[in-house]
Design a protein around this motif. Structure first.
Motif, PDB file in Angstrom:
ATOM      1  N   ARG A   1      22.364  38.685 -31.984  1.00 18.30           N
ATOM      2  CA  ARG A   1      24.071  38.308 -31.935  1.00 18.30           C
ATOM      3  C   ARG A   1      24.736  39.391 -31.324  1.00 18.30           C
ATOM      4  NH1 ARG A   1      24.484  37.745 -37.099  1.00 18.30           N
ATOM      5  NH2 ARG A   1      25.316  40.080 -37.467  1.00 18.30           N
ATOM      6  N   ASP A   2      24.143  40.706 -31.467  1.00 15.27           N
ATOM      7  CA  ASP A   2      24.832  41.708 -30.870  1.00 15.27           C
ATOM      8  C   ASP A   2      24.391  41.874 -29.261  1.00 15.27           C
ATOM      9  OD1 ASP A   2      26.102  42.109 -33.490  1.00 15.27           O
ATOM     10  OD2 ASP A   2      24.801  43.943 -34.197  1.00 15.27           O
TER      11      ASP A   2
ATOM     12  N   LEU B   1      16.257  40.640 -36.315  1.00 11.04           N
ATOM     13  CA  LEU B   1      16.232  40.244 -35.066  1.00 11.04           C
ATOM     14  C   LEU B   1      17.646  39.267 -34.997  1.00 11.04           C
ATOM     15  CD1 LEU B   1      12.683  39.051 -35.112  1.00 11.04           C
ATOM     16  CD2 LEU B   1      13.672  40.485 -33.539  1.00 11.04           C
ATOM     17  N   GLU B   2      18.141  38.476 -35.956  1.00 16.57           N
ATOM     18  CA  GLU B   2      19.337  37.779 -35.714  1.00 16.57           C
ATOM     19  C   GLU B   2      20.397  38.645 -35.514  1.00 16.57           C
ATOM     20  OE1 GLU B   2      19.784  35.330 -39.164  1.00 16.57           O
ATOM     21  OE2 GLU B   2      17.775  34.615 -39.111  1.00 16.57           O
TER      22      GLU B   2
ATOM     23  N   CYS C   1      14.756  37.273 -29.114  1.00 12.74           N
ATOM     24  CA  CYS C   1      14.852  37.621 -30.741  1.00 12.74           C
ATOM     25  C   CYS C   1      14.668  36.275 -31.393  1.00 12.74           C
ATOM     26  CB  CYS C   1      16.375  38.249 -30.805  1.00 12.74           C
ATOM     27  SG  CYS C   1      16.418  39.880 -30.567  1.00 12.74           S
ATOM     28  N   ARG C   2      15.164  35.300 -30.762  1.00 14.37           N
ATOM     29  CA  ARG C   2      14.922  33.832 -31.465  1.00 14.37           C
ATOM     30  C   ARG C   2      13.337  33.609 -31.449  1.00 14.37           C
ATOM     31  NH1 ARG C   2      19.090  29.165 -30.988  1.00 14.37           N
ATOM     32  NH2 ARG C   2      20.051  30.863 -31.676  1.00 14.37           N
TER      33      ARG C   2
END
Length: 100
Positions: A30-31, A25-26, A39-40
């Motif tokens: 980011r991408d 998820l991180e 995602c957070r």
């Protein structure tokens, strides 16, 4: 999320799977900045579960239930939906719990 769901569905229900999912998820957040908020939220949901059971016995019933709820939640998210649906997905994640 389909890729994340596919990978998640092939894993065991242990805490390592949840930690790995958090890392994915991180990376996705980011991408793909458009998915960062979702995602957070998902990462926080998974993280609270991991923290609750890290270093503690994890009953099989709890692990199975949390894993199934996460699979169902991730399967229900549509990253390509319109703004209204995406907001509904975000709100659903925000009010979700993996264990009860």
């Amino acid at each position: 999320m389909n890729d994340l769901h596919a990978r998640l569905s092939e894993q065991h229900h242990g805490l390592r799977t949840f930690r790995t999912f958090q890392q994915k998820l991180e990376t996705l957040g980011r991408d793909d900045p458009e998915q960062r908020g979702l995602c957070r939220l998902l990462s926080g949901l998974v993280g609270s579960y991991v923290e609750a059971y890290d270093e503690a016995p994890l009953p099989v019933e709890v692990a199975d239930g949390a894993y199934q709820r996460l699979l169902t939640l991730v399967a229900s998210i549509d990253l390509n939906a319109d703004a209204e649906r995406r907001l509904a997905d975000i709100n659903r994640v925000a009010e979700s719990e993996l264990w009860r």
